[in-house]
Design an enzyme around this catalytic site. Sequence first.
Site, PDB file in Angstrom:
ATOM      1  CG  HIS A 277      -1.962  -1.085   1.210  1.00 38.44           C
ATOM      2  ND1 HIS A 277      -2.845  -1.290   0.174  1.00 38.44           N
ATOM      3  CD2 HIS A 277      -2.216  -2.064   2.119  1.00 38.44           C
ATOM      4  CE1 HIS A 277      -3.605  -2.340   0.445  1.00 38.44           C
ATOM      5  NE2 HIS A 277      -3.244  -2.838   1.615  1.00 38.44           N
TER       6      HIS A 277
ATOM      7  CG  ASP B 142      -2.659  -8.499   0.635  1.00 38.23           C
ATOM      8  OD1 ASP B 142      -1.945  -8.798   1.606  1.00 38.23           O
ATOM      9  OD2 ASP B 142      -3.737  -7.864   0.743  1.00 38.23           O
TER      10      ASP B 142
ATOM     11  CG  ASP C 294      -4.698 -10.501   3.136  1.00 41.12           C
ATOM     12  OD1 ASP C 294      -4.426 -10.954   2.003  1.00 41.12           O
ATOM     13  OD2 ASP C 294      -4.468  -9.319   3.460  1.00 41.12           O
TER      14      ASP C 294
HETATM   15  C1  OKP Z   1      -3.104  -4.381   4.642  1.00 37.99           C
HETATM   16  B1  OKP Z   1      -2.642  -5.531   3.715  1.00 37.99           B
HETATM   17  C2  OKP Z   1     -10.334  -3.858   9.745  1.00 37.99           C
HETATM   18  C3  OKP Z   1      -9.082  -3.119   9.445  1.00 37.99           C
HETATM   19  C4  OKP Z   1      -8.716  -3.050   7.979  1.00 37.99           C
HETATM   20  C5  OKP Z   1      -7.098  -1.943   6.513  1.00 37.99           C
HETATM   21  C6  OKP Z   1      -6.537  -3.107   5.795  1.00 37.99           C
HETATM   22  C7  OKP Z   1      -5.069  -3.018   5.510  1.00 37.99           C
HETATM   23  C8  OKP Z   1      -4.573  -4.248   4.792  1.00 37.99           C
HETATM   24  N1  OKP Z   1     -10.602  -3.862  11.149  1.00 37.99           N
HETATM   25  N2  OKP Z   1      -7.578  -2.224   7.833  1.00 37.99           N
HETATM   26  O1  OKP Z   1      -3.029  -5.391   2.376  1.00 37.99           O
HETATM   27  O2  OKP Z   1      -2.971  -6.852   4.155  1.00 37.99           O
HETATM   28 ZN    ZN Z   2      -4.065  -7.468   2.607  1.00 39.35          ZN
END
Ligand code: OKP
Ligand code: ZN
Length: 350
Positions: free
Chosen positions: A163, A202, A291
């Site tokens: 990100h 991801d 994820d």
């Molecule tokens: C980072 B990576 C929910 C929180 C979500 C934003 C996601 C960031 C993802 N409680 N926060 O791409 O795995």
């Molecule tokens: Zn992610």
Amino acid sequence: MLSLYAAEHSQHAPGIEFWNGRAEPTVEVPARVEAILKGLKNAGLADPQPVTSVDPAEIGTLLAHIHTRAYLDYLPEAYERWVESGGDVNGVMPFISPGKSMQGIPQSGLARPGLFAFDMGALIKPGTAHAAYNAALTAFHAAQAVAQGQRAAYALCRPPGHHAGANFYGGYCYLNNAALAVETLRSTPGYHFERLAVLDIDVHHGNGTQDIFYGSREVLTVSLHMDPAHEYPFFAGYREERGLGAGEGYNINYPLPFGIQDANYLAALKDALDEIANFNPAALVVALGVDTYRSDPIGKFALSLAAYPKIGKEIARLSRPTVFVQEGGYDLNCLGDLVSGVLVGFENNL
Ligand code: OKP
Ligand code: ZN
């Protein structure tokens, strides 16, 4: 497979993030690294090797290819300047960011985070910049090993990076580790990695990586992720985003529906890998988030454990030198099995 990690990741432990206007415990915790290391060992993958503490100069020149000077100057001094100006000692979090027509450049350490942070999900604490540099160093060493002839390498980066864009950070990410792997491959003297591809699996769109290479036809960026119309990062990751200028056609997004299962996901992945094969890159960087797993606490896909070796196998079929760079994945019970699943699936199909 050569696997690398940085022990000093643990200096970064943000604890909370803001989401929906609420401070929540963050899922991006140091225990993720222990879980992955355990998984790699259980799977019999070569013992992960620690990379040692980073002198920022070692990767500074390469980082300046992907991030702006202003942002690279900001990151290591952000915490101190924030606290000096009266910011909360718990960490740096923007509370003001410029509207579209506001062009001034403030000096106050309270306001500067608003120039660079695009969300409230990436707290900066005293150890954050150091840990981010060590994660980047891990990606650098993995890419260097591949540039020097290893078939593949895995960088267990924490904090993650996809990100983080040229001049912005957010979503747990500060420095773009996968982009640094690309730049490392491209900059290895005597090595002709002219065309490179990034495959981002991801569950969230890799908006930072897309940003960095958006104008380039030498680096194809491909991301499979939750439809941003309904999920983070919301403002990027749409199918219409195909690159700019010389880079037009060299960014491909696959927004996918919530609840997607193995068969449909693997079909989309095959399509993405066909695009990459057509592009014919000299090497591949995989932004390896896991994820996508069905019990991930923040991802909304529904892949089973069995999908991960299949993902590794599909990537192996591309037959390119490959650098795996860790991104997200937050189910601590399965994290190690998911990551090692991909890597073993890859190795078994070389
Ligand atoms: C980072 B990576 C929910 C929180 C979500 C934003 C996601 C960031 C993802 N409680 N926060 O791409 O795995
Ligand atoms: Zn992610």
